[in-house]
Write a protein that holds these residues in place. Structure first.
Motif, PDB file in Angstrom:
ATOM      1  N   ASP A  21       0.839  -1.200   0.000  1.00 35.54           N
ATOM      2  CA  ASP A  21       0.000   0.000   0.000  1.00 35.54           C
ATOM      3  C   ASP A  21       0.875   1.252   0.000  1.00 35.54           C
ATOM      4  OD1 ASP A  21      -2.775   1.157   0.391  1.00 35.54           O
ATOM      5  OD2 ASP A  21      -1.740   2.063   2.090  1.00 35.54           O
ATOM      6  N   TYR A  22       0.277   2.374  -0.412  1.00 42.68           N
ATOM      7  CA  TYR A  22       1.058   3.614  -0.571  1.00 42.68           C
ATOM      8  C   TYR A  22       1.520   4.232   0.731  1.00 42.68           C
ATOM      9  CZ  TYR A  22      -3.268   6.501   0.116  1.00 42.68           C
ATOM     10  OH  TYR A  22      -4.406   7.086   0.590  1.00 42.68           O
ATOM     11  N   LEU A  23       0.977   3.793   1.876  1.00 41.94           N
ATOM     12  CA  LEU A  23       1.503   4.283   3.148  1.00 41.94           C
ATOM     13  C   LEU A  23       2.662   3.416   3.644  1.00 41.94           C
ATOM     14  CD1 LEU A  23      -1.688   5.519   5.032  1.00 41.94           C
ATOM     15  CD2 LEU A  23      -0.138   6.754   3.538  1.00 41.94           C
ATOM     16  N   GLY A  24       3.031   2.407   2.854  1.00 42.35           N
ATOM     17  CA  GLY A  24       4.160   1.533   3.205  1.00 42.35           C
ATOM     18  C   GLY A  24       5.430   2.279   3.575  1.00 42.35           C
ATOM     19  N   PRO A  25       5.786   3.386   2.872  1.00 43.23           N
ATOM     20  CA  PRO A  25       7.016   4.095   3.242  1.00 43.23           C
ATOM     21  C   PRO A  25       7.019   4.565   4.697  1.00 43.23           C
ATOM     22  CG  PRO A  25       6.298   4.796   1.069  1.00 43.23           C
ATOM     23  CD  PRO A  25       5.208   3.905   1.620  1.00 43.23           C
ATOM     24  N   ILE A  26       5.845   4.819   5.274  1.00 47.03           N
ATOM     25  CA  ILE A  26       5.802   5.231   6.687  1.00 47.03           C
ATOM     26  C   ILE A  26       6.202   4.032   7.566  1.00 47.03           C
ATOM     27  CG2 ILE A  26       4.332   6.087   8.568  1.00 47.03           C
ATOM     28  CD1 ILE A  26       2.716   7.644   6.515  1.00 47.03           C
ATOM     29  N   ARG A  27       5.667   2.884   7.222  1.00 44.39           N
ATOM     30  CA  ARG A  27       5.986   1.669   7.978  1.00 44.39           C
ATOM     31  C   ARG A  27       7.476   1.324   7.874  1.00 44.39           C
ATOM     32  NH1 ARG A  27       1.633  -3.253   7.617  1.00 44.39           N
ATOM     33  NH2 ARG A  27       1.676  -3.721   9.823  1.00 44.39           N
ATOM     34  N   LEU A  28       7.995   1.509   6.670  1.00 51.16           N
ATOM     35  CA  LEU A  28       9.410   1.221   6.424  1.00 51.16           C
ATOM     36  C   LEU A  28      10.285   2.130   7.285  1.00 51.16           C
ATOM     37  CD1 LEU A  28      10.761  -0.726   4.416  1.00 51.16           C
ATOM     38  CD2 LEU A  28      10.943   1.169   2.809  1.00 51.16           C
ATOM     39  N   GLN A  29       9.915   3.408   7.348  1.00 51.57           N
ATOM     40  CA  GLN A  29      10.691   4.360   8.143  1.00 51.57           C
ATOM     41  C   GLN A  29      10.562   4.039   9.635  1.00 51.57           C
ATOM     42  OE1 GLN A  29      12.806   6.247   6.859  1.00 51.57           O
ATOM     43  NE2 GLN A  29      13.379   7.711   8.451  1.00 51.57           N
ATOM     44  N   GLU A  30       9.368   3.600  10.073  1.00 53.86           N
ATOM     45  CA  GLU A  30       9.200   3.174  11.476  1.00 53.86           C
ATOM     46  C   GLU A  30      10.227   2.103  11.820  1.00 53.86           C
ATOM     47  OE1 GLU A  30       5.260   1.674  12.043  1.00 53.86           O
ATOM     48  OE2 GLU A  30       4.352   3.646  12.292  1.00 53.86           O
ATOM     49  N   ARG A  31      10.361   1.128  10.906  1.00 51.85           N
ATOM     50  CA  ARG A  31      11.294   0.009  11.156  1.00 51.85           C
ATOM     51  C   ARG A  31      12.730   0.503  11.194  1.00 51.85           C
ATOM     52  NH1 ARG A  31       9.002  -3.519   6.678  1.00 51.85           N
ATOM     53  NH2 ARG A  31       6.887  -3.784   7.418  1.00 51.85           N
ATOM     54  N   ARG A  32      13.062   1.381  10.281  1.00 50.93           N
ATOM     55  CA  ARG A  32      14.427   1.925  10.223  1.00 50.93           C
ATOM     56  C   ARG A  32      14.791   2.659  11.507  1.00 50.93           C
ATOM     57  NH1 ARG A  32      13.678   4.211   4.761  1.00 50.93           N
ATOM     58  NH2 ARG A  32      14.313   2.534   3.395  1.00 50.93           N
ATOM     59  N   VAL A  33      13.835   3.473  11.971  1.00 49.83           N
ATOM     60  CA  VAL A  33      14.109   4.331  13.132  1.00 49.83           C
ATOM     61  C   VAL A  33      13.955   3.536  14.434  1.00 49.83           C
ATOM     62  CG1 VAL A  33      13.286   6.436  14.320  1.00 49.83           C
ATOM     63  CG2 VAL A  33      13.401   6.367  11.834  1.00 49.83           C
ATOM     64  N   GLY A  34      13.115   2.485  14.377  1.00 51.44           N
ATOM     65  CA  GLY A  34      12.879   1.685  15.578  1.00 51.44           C
ATOM     66  C   GLY A  34      11.801   2.279  16.479  1.00 51.44           C
ATOM     67  N   VAL A  35      10.812   2.947  15.880  1.00 52.08           N
ATOM     68  CA  VAL A  35       9.668   3.452  16.661  1.00 52.08           C
ATOM     69  C   VAL A  35       8.378   3.079  15.931  1.00 52.08           C
ATOM     70  CG1 VAL A  35      10.959   5.436  17.555  1.00 52.08           C
ATOM     71  CG2 VAL A  35       9.560   5.707  15.494  1.00 52.08           C
ATOM     72  N   GLU A  36       7.249   3.159  16.664  1.00 46.91           N
ATOM     73  CA  GLU A  36       5.946   2.922  16.026  1.00 46.91           C
ATOM     74  C   GLU A  36       5.057   4.128  16.252  1.00 46.91           C
ATOM     75  OE1 GLU A  36       4.192  -0.806  17.171  1.00 46.91           O
ATOM     76  OE2 GLU A  36       5.261  -1.799  15.530  1.00 46.91           O
ATOM     77  N   LEU A  37       4.384   4.571  15.184  1.00 44.85           N
ATOM     78  CA  LEU A  37       3.489   5.728  15.279  1.00 44.85           C
ATOM     79  C   LEU A  37       2.083   5.237  15.636  1.00 44.85           C
ATOM     80  CD1 LEU A  37       4.713   7.523  12.010  1.00 44.85           C
ATOM     81  CD2 LEU A  37       5.337   8.114  14.353  1.00 44.85           C
ATOM     82  N   ARG A  38       1.916   4.750  16.837  1.00 43.69           N
ATOM     83  CA  ARG A  38       0.575   4.269  17.271  1.00 43.69           C
ATOM     84  C   ARG A  38       0.150   5.045  18.506  1.00 43.69           C
ATOM     85  NH1 ARG A  38       2.074   2.588  13.597  1.00 43.69           N
ATOM     86  NH2 ARG A  38       2.842   0.542  13.109  1.00 43.69           N
ATOM     87  N   GLY A  39      -1.144   5.061  18.728  1.00 43.47           N
ATOM     88  CA  GLY A  39      -1.599   5.675  19.965  1.00 43.47           C
ATOM     89  C   GLY A  39      -2.824   6.520  19.741  1.00 43.47           C
TER      90      GLY A  39
END
Ligand code: NDP
Length: 295
Positions: A277-295
């Motif tokens: 999906d087109y929001l995949g780059p956000i997920r990829l960056q989460e993994r790179r940085v080691g954080v999750e944008l949840r909450g």
């Protein structure tokens, strides 16, 4: 009216469903089972070839990944071109490229078929609700003919200019969408890494001048929730940025920022695959940085 719709993908399908409510509809899809299943669900007729779809149709609508795919449907003994009657109107809802689109228009004009590019914005939800924005490139008379048809799924239907300008508008729009996604991926993950709670970061941004459709709608609905639905392929967004860069090249304009965005999107596409999906780059960056944008 007798209408043909070709290309029952993620957005084509809900668009065609709305056309089926108003018109006598024939559908064609490369994977035939999808057309058969659609026809049974929506009272349409599934046909075996593009030629059959065009035969007897007053209007033909297409929604495929690229303009090259649409051009391919015209060709051959079972192609659209053979079936189309003089006087028919052909509306291409693909997010296509202006140059190929102009070539298609010229080819159809030689057979007495009116053409407009009519790409859409508003996502699969907008298609279901009939609230899409439609960006139309074509002669004024073709636009007038197209409006009642496009109203089946479109709310704001705008005449952008001559053939190809609908595609140009769509490519610029989606490039700005891509830039927002990439910027938010880097910016929000940095904020969380720096100690800001994800929701606080997003809400503060959305009360400030850096906000966008991505930060106001997509991130809260899909990222903070962890829902990550698949509605629009990253591969198609990458394609749109390429079309936009092509447009600038055609006009002799430099595109340093857009070229960089295309490289970053291309790398994400290679890492995540053609179905991501087109929001995949956000997920990829989460993994790179080691954080999750949840909450
Ligand atoms: P999908 O990838 O979900 O579907 C593509 C459709 O095109 C399928 O029906 C597929 O057939 C068919 N297809 C693919 N290649 C060919 C080919 N060479 N010849 C014939 N048919 C082919 O794409 P979407 O529906 O998401 O997107 C369609 C267009 O709309 C794209 O230009 C996209 O950029 C644009 N768009 C999409 C939006 C979205 O939210 N999804 C929003 C706005 C615009 P098969 O079933 O056999 O695979």
């Amino acid at each position: 009216m007798r209408v043909a719709f070709l290309g029952l993908g993620a957005i084509g399908r809900p668009m065609a469903a709305r056309v089926a409510r108003l018109h006598q509809l024939a559908v064609w899809n490369r994977t035939a089972e999808r057309a058969t299943e659609f026809a049974a669900a929506h009272g349409a007729t599934a046909v075996a070839t593009p030629r059959e779809a065009a035969t007897g149709a007053d209007a033909v609508l297409t929604c495929l990944p690229t303009s090259a795919d649409v051009e391919g449907l015209l060709d051959g003994p079972e192609g659209l071109e053979v079936g189309l009657a003089r006087g028919a109107v052909f509306l291409d809802c693909t997010s296509g490229d202006p140059a190929t689109t102009r070539r298609i228009a010229a080819r159809l004009a030689a057979r007495g078929v009116a053409f407009a590019d009519a790409p859409v914005s508003g996502g699969t939800n907008g298609a279901e609700a009939g609230t899409l924005t439609v960006m139309v490139g074509g002669e004024a008379a073709v636009f007038e003919r197209a409006v009642p048809l496009l109203q089946a799924f479109g709310k704001r239907i705008v005449h952008m200019g001559p053939v190809g300008t609908g595609c140009a508008m769509k490519a610029v729009n989606n490039t700005l969408l891509a830039l927002n996604i990439l910027g938010l991926a880097e910016g929000l993950t940095a904020l969380v890494k720096a100690g800001v709670a994800p929701r606080t970061a997003v809400e503060t941004l959305n009360a400030s001048s850096g906000r966008s459709f991505v930060s106001e709608a997509l991130v809260p609905e899909r990222v903070l929730t962890g829902a990550w639905p698949s509605t629009f392929r990253l591969a198609l967004l990458h394609k749109d940025v390429g079309i936009c860069i092509g447009l600038l090249e055609e006009l002799g304009l430099p595109a340093p920022l857009l070229e960089r965005a295309a490289v970053v999107l291309g790398a994400a596409r290679a890492a995540l695959g053609e179905e991501a999906d087109y929001l995949g780059p956000i997920r990829l960056q989460e993994r790179r940085v080691g954080v999750e944008l949840r909450g």
